[in-house]
Design a protein around this motif. Structure first.
Motif, short mmCIF file in Angstrom:
data_model
loop_
_atom_site.label_atom_id
_atom_site.label_comp_id
_atom_site.label_asym_id
_atom_site.label_seq_id
_atom_site.Cartn_x
_atom_site.Cartn_y
_atom_site.Cartn_z
N LEU A 74 0.81 -1.22 0.00
CA LEU A 74 0.00 0.00 0.00
C LEU A 74 0.84 1.27 0.00
O LEU A 74 0.31 2.36 -0.22
CB LEU A 74 -0.91 0.03 1.24
CG LEU A 74 -1.88 -1.13 1.44
CD1 LEU A 74 -2.69 -0.91 2.72
CD2 LEU A 74 -2.81 -1.31 0.26
N GLN A 75 2.14 1.14 0.23
CA GLN A 75 2.95 2.32 0.50
C GLN A 75 3.25 3.17 -0.73
O GLN A 75 3.73 4.29 -0.60
CB GLN A 75 4.25 1.92 1.18
CG GLN A 75 5.15 1.02 0.33
CD GLN A 75 6.32 0.46 1.11
OE1 GLN A 75 6.43 0.68 2.31
NE2 GLN A 75 7.20 -0.27 0.44
N ILE A 83 -4.24 -3.52 -8.40
CA ILE A 83 -5.58 -3.22 -8.92
C ILE A 83 -5.65 -3.51 -10.42
O ILE A 83 -6.63 -4.09 -10.91
CB ILE A 83 -5.96 -1.75 -8.63
CG1 ILE A 83 -5.98 -1.48 -7.12
CG2 ILE A 83 -7.31 -1.42 -9.26
CD1 ILE A 83 -6.93 -2.34 -6.33
N GLU A 84 -4.61 -3.15 -11.14
CA GLU A 84 -4.57 -3.42 -12.58
C GLU A 84 -4.62 -4.93 -12.86
O GLU A 84 -5.34 -5.39 -13.75
CB GLU A 84 -3.30 -2.82 -13.19
CG GLU A 84 -3.18 -3.00 -14.70
CD GLU A 84 -1.91 -2.39 -15.26
OE1 GLU A 84 -1.58 -2.71 -16.42
OE2 GLU A 84 -1.25 -1.61 -14.55
N GLY A 85 -3.85 -5.70 -12.08
CA GLY A 85 -3.85 -7.15 -12.26
C GLY A 85 -5.19 -7.77 -11.92
O GLY A 85 -5.67 -8.67 -12.62
N LYS A 108 -6.30 4.30 0.68
CA LYS A 108 -5.19 4.38 -0.26
C LYS A 108 -5.68 4.32 -1.71
O LYS A 108 -5.17 5.04 -2.58
CB LYS A 108 -4.18 3.25 0.00
CG LYS A 108 -3.36 3.44 1.27
CD LYS A 108 -2.43 4.65 1.14
CE LYS A 108 -1.49 4.76 2.32
NZ LYS A 108 -0.58 5.94 2.19
N ILE A 109 -6.64 3.45 -1.98
CA ILE A 109 -7.20 3.36 -3.33
C ILE A 109 -7.77 4.71 -3.75
O ILE A 109 -7.55 5.18 -4.88
CB ILE A 109 -8.29 2.26 -3.39
CG1 ILE A 109 -7.64 0.88 -3.29
CG2 ILE A 109 -9.10 2.37 -4.68
CD1 ILE A 109 -8.63 -0.26 -3.17
N GLU A 110 -8.49 5.35 -2.84
CA GLU A 110 -9.09 6.65 -3.14
C GLU A 110 -8.02 7.73 -3.27
O GLU A 110 -8.08 8.58 -4.17
CB GLU A 110 -10.09 7.01 -2.06
CG GLU A 110 -11.31 6.10 -2.05
CD GLU A 110 -12.24 6.37 -0.88
OE1 GLU A 110 -11.87 7.18 0.01
OE2 GLU A 110 -13.33 5.77 -0.84
N ALA A 111 -7.02 7.70 -2.39
CA ALA A 111 -5.97 8.73 -2.42
C ALA A 111 -5.16 8.66 -3.70
O ALA A 111 -4.74 9.70 -4.23
CB ALA A 111 -5.05 8.56 -1.20
#
Length: 310
Positions: free
Chosen positions: A162-163, A172-174, A195-198
């Motif tokens: 996540l970093q 996410i692409e995979g 993190k996904i949103e950021a």
């Protein structure tokens, strides 16, 4: 956390320190100080710590400062990567503990090779995995979400994944690419969601809010396989006799991979390595984590240990 206390009928903690902290090191120090004060008021106490969290290490330090016997469960796990916070916590907690309970034979061999029980005055014991005990006793719950007939379960929460936008973006692409071939269902950890949103990422697969333990067990029960960066979920997949793709450079439980039940993957190889799972010939009969009687084994050993050391 409240969900787990409620669903699993766990008693509320006797005390909550409500510590505010800015870093992991600050938290460990503050928690150790608070726990030391609390432990110092207890008579005939034993401190039992689990796993490799910062709280585990803080409690271990506090126990030894006031000379209380320390017992560590899930001892002997090694990745040989001290860049991982969990590895540091494990090494130090194992070293401080009077008794180290091991989930697997590999964990026990690791500790004996390091000198535990001989040069190091700490007793290593193979007990099996308490997580398997719980898994066998807790029934699957009901899901409020309609699921496709065939799907893959995915969980992501580890800091290394996540970093950076690159790492999480690769995942996410995979998963988006995999979702075109088989449905992907991911219960989303709150930190992962943030993190996904950021990063402005766009999952095209099914996301769910965090699930309780019985609901997660139900989700795993009917999936085709599991993709995870969690040491706990990779074990639960094994318990459920599901193949898994483990998104860790150095998995905590290589025994699962050695048994042909999982494949290790990097964040940018999810789609390619998912196809490798089909070729696996998994052996779920090896009882890597024991037989579901870890609590009984621990109880019997503790009774004998304290009878001898009174």
């Amino acid at each position: 956390n409240e969900l787990f206390f409620k669903e699993l009928n766990i008693p509320q903690p006797a005390i909550n320190f409500n510590l505010q902290h800015a870093s992991a090191n600050q938290f460990i120090g503050m928690a150790a100080d608070a726990l030391q004060e609390y432990f110092s008021k207890e008579k005939d106490a034993v401190v039992f710590v689990y796993g490799d969290t910062n709280t585990t290490l803080a409690a271990a330090i506090a126990a030894k400062r006031v000379n209380i016997p320390l017992i560590h469960f899930e001892a002997g796990v090694r990745t040989n990567d001290t860049g991982m916070p969990e590895e540091i916590n494990r090494l130090l907690t194992d070293r401080l503990a009077d008794i180290n309970y091991c989930c697997t034979q590999k964990n026990l061999h690791q500790l004996t090779a390091e000198g535990y029980g001989t040069a190091i005055a700490s007793t290593p014991v193979l007990t099996g995995d308490l997580m398997l005990d719980a898994f066998l006793q807790i029934e699957p719950g009901q899901l409020d979400h309609k699921l496709p007939p065939e799907y893959v379960v995915c969980t992501i929460h580890r800091a290394a994944n996540l970093q950076s936008k690159k790492n999480l973006g690769n995942i996410i692409e995979g998963l988006n690419a995999l979702h075109k071939a088989i449905a992907v269902v991911m219960p989303v950890h709150p930190h992962t969601k943030n993190k996904i949103e950021a990063y402005g990422l766009s999952p095209n697969f099914t996301t769910l809010p965090p699930l309780g333990y019985p609901q997660m067990k139900k989700l795993l029960q009917h999936c085709s396989y599991v993709i995870t960066d969690s040491g706990g979920t990779s074990r639960e997949a094994y318990f459920m006799q599901k193949k898994s793709l483990i998104m860790m450079d150095k998995p905590f439980w290589p025994e699962i991979i050695d048994a042909g039940c999982a494949v290790q993957t990097n964040t940018d190889d999810i789609l390619k390595n998912s196809s490798l799972l089909e070729a696996l010939n998994p052996d779920f009969t090896t009882a890597i984590f024991g037989n579901g009687k870890a609590a009984q084994n621990i109880h019997l050993h503790l009774k004998k240990y304290f009878d001898i050391n009174r």
